[in-house]
Motif scaffolding. Structure first.
Motif, PDB file in Angstrom:
ATOM      1  N   GLU A  39      27.454  46.754  45.011  1.00  0.00           N
ATOM      2  CA  GLU A  39      26.734  45.707  45.730  1.00  0.00           C
ATOM      3  C   GLU A  39      25.501  46.273  46.440  1.00  0.00           C
ATOM      4  N   THR A 111      28.302  41.482  38.662  1.00  0.00           N
ATOM      5  CA  THR A 111      29.283  40.630  39.326  1.00  0.00           C
ATOM      6  C   THR A 111      30.533  40.452  38.478  1.00  0.00           C
ATOM      7  N   PHE A 112      30.356  40.172  37.192  1.00  0.00           N
ATOM      8  CA  PHE A 112      31.518  40.011  36.316  1.00  0.00           C
ATOM      9  C   PHE A 112      32.276  41.329  36.146  1.00  0.00           C
ATOM     10  N   THR A 115      34.992  41.735  38.883  1.00  0.00           N
ATOM     11  CA  THR A 115      36.095  40.792  39.037  1.00  0.00           C
ATOM     12  C   THR A 115      37.457  41.465  38.887  1.00  0.00           C
ATOM     13  N   HIS A 116      37.492  42.611  38.213  1.00  0.00           N
ATOM     14  CA  HIS A 116      38.737  43.359  38.044  1.00  0.00           C
ATOM     15  C   HIS A 116      38.452  44.845  38.249  1.00  0.00           C
ATOM     16  N   GLN A 160      44.382  44.932  45.512  1.00  0.00           N
ATOM     17  CA  GLN A 160      44.200  43.543  45.087  1.00  0.00           C
ATOM     18  C   GLN A 160      44.607  42.629  46.242  1.00  0.00           C
ATOM     19  N   GLU A 181      35.106  37.119  50.442  1.00  0.00           N
ATOM     20  CA  GLU A 181      35.725  36.107  49.598  1.00  0.00           C
ATOM     21  C   GLU A 181      36.370  35.063  50.514  1.00  0.00           C
ATOM     22  N   ARG A 190      41.335  35.810  44.718  1.00  0.00           N
ATOM     23  CA  ARG A 190      41.524  37.240  44.492  1.00  0.00           C
ATOM     24  C   ARG A 190      40.275  38.024  44.874  1.00  0.00           C
ATOM     25  N   LEU A 191      40.485  39.173  45.452  1.00  0.00           N
ATOM     26  CA  LEU A 191      39.390  40.088  45.790  1.00  0.00           C
ATOM     27  C   LEU A 191      39.936  41.508  45.738  1.00  0.00           C
ATOM     28  N   TRP A 192      39.403  42.327  44.856  1.00  0.00           N
ATOM     29  CA  TRP A 192      39.854  43.722  44.827  1.00  0.00           C
ATOM     30  C   TRP A 192      38.806  44.605  45.486  1.00  0.00           C
ATOM     31  N   ASN A 282      45.049  29.065  41.609  1.00  0.00           N
ATOM     32  CA  ASN A 282      44.800  29.752  40.347  1.00  0.00           C
ATOM     33  C   ASN A 282      46.081  29.818  39.516  1.00  0.00           C
TER      34      ASN A 282
END
Length: 300
Positions: A39, A111-112, A115-116, A160, A181, A190-192, A282
């Motif tokens: 980021e 960004t994508f 996500t994990h 996670q 988030e 979800r936010l890891w 979700n």
């Protein structure tokens, strides 16, 4: 007049230098994990692209004001019939469009990717987080312990976070680790995040939720894996249990310090999500919950 220009430029340069020196106060600019680092890259990248437009525009503004100022002996050409230039139109439309396209493509890709956690980063530690008025509850489903207003995590391991709210919507944010988030009633977001080194990092609610909002802060303490396991064992041994009645007390609007619990009702987090309209949550987390219940049934 010239001396004023130079004084302004010197003052501006000094201000930028001073702000840079104070950046240690801003954890966003000094991340300690992979999410925060990516980021920060986006912040720097977007600032650089913006500078490609901003700096020339400011330079042209200064040049135009100076070159075409009202002065008796000014030799600047006077063209009252001039109306347009297709070349200039192309330049000042094409450059911003190109910059926005590049920024959008890079931002979407990064960004994508966030996500994990990376596949080779190890097994994530799951922490279920519930936002209350005006406190945060952290539940560790694998360790079956819970805390209030602080979380302890192992360094170098992805975490996670699964977020919900049993109060007005809030926003979960640990600036040194990564972006925020939302925690919303009836949702399991979800936010890891991951801390690459040990230390204590401030977290906060970033969404206004009433008079106790200023006290909705929490600490995320990153420790070695062995110290984390020892902490879990100590909490299980010395802390009281969180009962359903105890959780009802926690739900009441109040400001409080840190607390630990050696156990909590098994389905407390999922029950909280479902009672607040969990049909919107979700589907991934609903499936996970069903799988856990089936596994428990087979164990019995």
């Amino acid at each position: 007049m010239k001396s004023r220009w130079w004084k302004g430029l010197i003052l501006g340069a000094f201000s930028l230098f001073a702000l840079t020196g104070c950046s240690e106060k801003y954890p966003v600019l000094h991340p300690v994990g992979p999410v925060g680092e990516q980021e920060l890259f986006l912040i720097k990248f977007s600032t650089l692209l913006a500078a490609i437009v901003v700096i020339p525009v400011i330079a042209l503004l200064i040049f135009i004001v100076y070159r075409y100022r009202d002065k008796p002996d000014n030799q600047a050409p006077y063209q009252p019939e001039w109306s347009e230039s297709k070349t200039l139109e192309f330049v000042w439309w094409a450059i911003p469009i190109l910059i926005i396209g590049i920024l959008g493509a890079v931002t979407a890709k990064q960004t994508f990717a966030l996500t994990h956690p990376p596949k080779n980063s190890g097994e994530p530690l799951t922490i279920q987080v519930t936002s209350l008025d005006w406190k945060w509850v952290f539940m560790y489903p694998d360790q079956h312990i819970a805390t209030v207003n602080y979380a302890e995590i192992p360094a170098g391991r992805p975490i996670q976070f699964v977020l919900t709210a049993d109060a007005p919507m809030n926003s979960f944010w640990v600036p040194a680790l990564g972006g925020q988030e939302y925690a919303m009633p009836g949702m399991a977001m979800r936010l890891w995040l991951q801390a690459d080194k040990t230390g204590t990092f401030e977290g906060k609610g970033a969404n206004f939720t009433g008079k106790g909002f200023a006290h909705m802060t929490f600490d995320v303490k990153s420790v070695n894996e062995s110290d984390f396991n020892k902490w879990v064992a100590d909490v299980k041994k010395s802390a009281p249990a969180l009962t359903k009645d105890g959780y009802k007390e926690l739900r009441k609007p109040s400001v409080m310090g840190k607390k630990s619990f050696s156990s909590y009702p098994k389905d407390l987090f999922m029950d909280t999500v479902m009672k607040n309209g969990g049909k919107y949550m979700n589907n991934h987390w609903m499936m996970m919950d069903q799988q856990e219940k089936q596994m428990d049934h087979h164990d019995h």
